[in-house]
Design a protein around this motif. Sequence first.
Motif, short mmCIF file in Angstrom:
data_model
loop_
_atom_site.label_atom_id
_atom_site.label_comp_id
_atom_site.label_asym_id
_atom_site.label_seq_id
_atom_site.Cartn_x
_atom_site.Cartn_y
_atom_site.Cartn_z
N GLN A 9 0.74 -1.23 0.07
CA GLN A 9 0.02 -0.06 -0.18
C GLN A 9 0.95 1.21 -0.13
OE1 GLN A 9 -3.61 0.62 0.14
NE2 GLN A 9 -2.61 2.60 -0.67
N LEU A 10 0.76 2.08 -1.07
CA LEU A 10 1.70 3.20 -1.31
C LEU A 10 0.95 4.50 -0.35
CD1 LEU A 10 2.41 3.15 -5.15
CD2 LEU A 10 3.54 2.18 -3.12
N LYS A 11 1.58 5.42 0.03
CA LYS A 11 1.38 6.62 0.72
C LYS A 11 0.57 7.77 -0.11
CE LYS A 11 4.53 9.17 2.58
NZ LYS A 11 4.69 10.57 2.17
N TRP A 12 0.82 7.31 -1.44
CA TRP A 12 0.46 8.86 -2.51
C TRP A 12 -0.15 7.83 -3.62
CZ3 TRP A 12 -2.30 12.55 -1.47
CH2 TRP A 12 -2.43 13.45 -2.32
N THR A 13 -0.17 8.77 -4.73
CA THR A 13 -0.72 8.04 -6.08
C THR A 13 0.68 7.78 -6.77
OG1 THR A 13 -0.50 10.37 -6.97
CG2 THR A 13 -2.58 9.45 -6.44
N HIS A 14 0.56 7.05 -7.77
CA HIS A 14 1.53 6.57 -8.79
C HIS A 14 2.51 7.50 -9.17
CE1 HIS A 14 0.81 2.06 -8.37
NE2 HIS A 14 -0.16 2.32 -9.04
N GLN A 15 3.71 7.61 -9.09
CA GLN A 15 4.71 8.44 -9.45
C GLN A 15 6.32 8.17 -9.18
OE1 GLN A 15 3.75 12.38 -7.43
NE2 GLN A 15 4.11 11.32 -5.52
N PHE A 16 7.15 8.66 -9.73
CA PHE A 16 8.61 8.23 -9.63
C PHE A 16 8.79 7.91 -8.11
CE2 PHE A 16 13.27 8.31 -9.08
CZ PHE A 16 13.49 7.21 -10.23
N GLN A 17 8.30 8.60 -7.12
CA GLN A 17 8.67 8.33 -5.44
C GLN A 17 8.55 6.96 -5.29
OE1 GLN A 17 5.49 10.37 -3.59
NE2 GLN A 17 6.18 9.80 -1.46
N PHE A 18 7.86 6.08 -6.06
CA PHE A 18 7.92 4.78 -5.57
C PHE A 18 8.56 3.90 -6.84
CE2 PHE A 18 4.07 6.86 -4.11
CZ PHE A 18 4.29 6.97 -2.87
N ALA A 19 9.53 4.43 -7.63
CA ALA A 19 9.87 3.86 -8.79
C ALA A 19 10.62 2.53 -8.48
CB ALA A 19 10.93 4.51 -9.39
N VAL A 159 8.37 18.36 -2.11
CA VAL A 159 9.64 19.10 -3.06
C VAL A 159 9.31 18.79 -4.42
CG1 VAL A 159 11.42 19.24 -1.25
CG2 VAL A 159 11.10 16.96 -2.49
N THR A 160 8.71 17.69 -4.89
CA THR A 160 8.61 17.28 -6.39
C THR A 160 7.27 17.74 -6.76
OG1 THR A 160 7.98 15.24 -5.81
CG2 THR A 160 10.28 15.31 -6.09
N ASP A 161 6.35 18.12 -5.97
CA ASP A 161 5.20 18.37 -6.52
C ASP A 161 4.91 19.94 -6.82
OD1 ASP A 161 4.80 15.81 -6.48
OD2 ASP A 161 3.55 15.78 -4.66
N LEU A 242 8.42 13.31 -14.56
CA LEU A 242 8.80 12.46 -14.02
C LEU A 242 10.46 12.41 -13.80
CD1 LEU A 242 6.75 9.53 -15.41
CD2 LEU A 242 6.65 10.55 -12.83
N ALA A 243 11.14 12.98 -14.84
CA ALA A 243 12.42 13.25 -14.59
C ALA A 243 12.71 14.41 -13.87
CB ALA A 243 12.85 13.62 -16.09
N TYR A 244 11.88 15.52 -13.59
CA TYR A 244 12.20 16.42 -12.70
C TYR A 244 12.21 15.81 -11.24
CZ TYR A 244 11.26 20.46 -9.66
OH TYR A 244 11.52 21.34 -8.61
N GLU A 245 11.20 14.83 -10.95
CA GLU A 245 11.00 14.39 -9.74
C GLU A 245 12.22 13.27 -9.36
OE1 GLU A 245 7.77 11.48 -7.50
OE2 GLU A 245 7.36 11.83 -9.60
N ALA A 246 12.55 12.40 -10.40
CA ALA A 246 13.60 11.52 -10.09
C ALA A 246 14.99 12.41 -9.77
CB ALA A 246 14.03 10.79 -11.52
N GLU A 247 15.24 13.52 -10.60
CA GLU A 247 16.54 14.32 -10.21
C GLU A 247 16.44 14.81 -9.06
OE1 GLU A 247 20.06 15.34 -11.40
OE2 GLU A 247 18.61 14.33 -12.63
N VAL A 248 15.35 15.26 -8.33
CA VAL A 248 15.46 15.89 -6.99
C VAL A 248 15.36 14.69 -6.04
CG1 VAL A 248 13.89 17.08 -5.47
CG2 VAL A 248 13.93 17.81 -7.78
N TYR A 252 17.81 12.41 -2.20
CA TYR A 252 17.03 12.10 -0.82
C TYR A 252 17.29 10.48 -0.61
CZ TYR A 252 14.93 16.44 -0.50
OH TYR A 252 14.52 17.87 -0.28
N VAL A 253 17.29 9.55 -1.80
CA VAL A 253 17.38 8.15 -1.71
C VAL A 253 18.63 7.57 -1.40
CG1 VAL A 253 16.79 5.90 -2.99
CG2 VAL A 253 15.29 8.01 -3.23
N ALA A 254 19.75 8.32 -2.19
CA ALA A 254 21.04 7.80 -2.30
C ALA A 254 22.01 8.89 -1.95
CB ALA A 254 21.38 7.01 -3.27
#
Length: 327
Positions: A9-19, A159-161, A242-248, A252-254
């Motif tokens: 169960q995700l915490k939000w809608t589908h986006q790169f945040q859960f890639a 930060v990505t929305d 999605l590329a903008y979201e991934a770049e930001v 945060y991830v790594a």
Amino acid sequence: MAQESVTLQLKWTHQFQFAGYYMAQQKGYYDEAGLDVTIVPADQKRPNSFGAVQRGEAQFGVAHSGILQQRIAGKPFVAMAAILQFSPYCWMVKESSDIFHARDFVNKRVSQVSKESSSELLTMLKRSGIDTEKLAIYKGNQLQKAWMENKLDAIEVYVTDLPYYMEQQGIAHRLICPQRYGMDVYADILFTSDDMLKYHPDTVEKFYQASLKGWRYALMNMDEAIAITQQFYASERSFHQLAYEAEVLKEYVAPPSTNVGNMSMAKWRLIADLYEIDQTKFDAVKADFIYKYKKQETLQFSWMLIAAIIISIISIPLYLRLIFKSR
């Protein structure tokens, strides 16, 4: 091999945040682990992954750092991995604003903040000397429009929305973020329940390993991860968005010298302090709160044990014969 069905169960809608989870699914990592995984997006009106996991509707969930408060309140949640090492929530102000630092929020008009999912925004202000009780809280609808019309000075954003939409419209802005003030709060935490860990530890471990493998692949193959996210999960979002979201989010991830999903007891203790949680209460739950793989106990037969058993079986007739002869 039979597939075991589980739900995330995700915490939000589908986006790169859960890639990372999407890549684990599309690259076959879950299949290789014997798992048939269903990834469920959140209901935007009621985005709560805790309830789904507690009710057993989902075996795994993604949540904010408020999961610690949930655990202390007696909820049966176990934090498995912190996908975001820092809080993605920030205050957004216009470039023309006189707010440059947290200390500049004196008597400002701000959007209402969730004390569960993003309380670090208020804590940041408090630690900068702001009496948050004196802030004018805007409780109306259409926050973005109100901010544009200068009806409030600062608005809570992910930060990505909203920053992306402001950039697309050419509206200059800046972000005031907790990380800047040393508040490294975990976010997007993969979690499960006590029952799953107790009765299905191997399933939990397989899901954990496959998910982190998916995240590592996503970070090493960003363009492919973006394309797959758009094609199979978030078709309503553009590749550019999605590329903008991934770049930001990749920072945060790594961040440097940090493994994907890393969590430490010391940082959770710091988070407890930031949330003004009594340290004795944290100590009472910490052992069961942070995930540790517990392999199901099975009877292990070493070659020496097997040899001893065989010798014992062979010796029984000889022993009985000696007894009868002596009589």
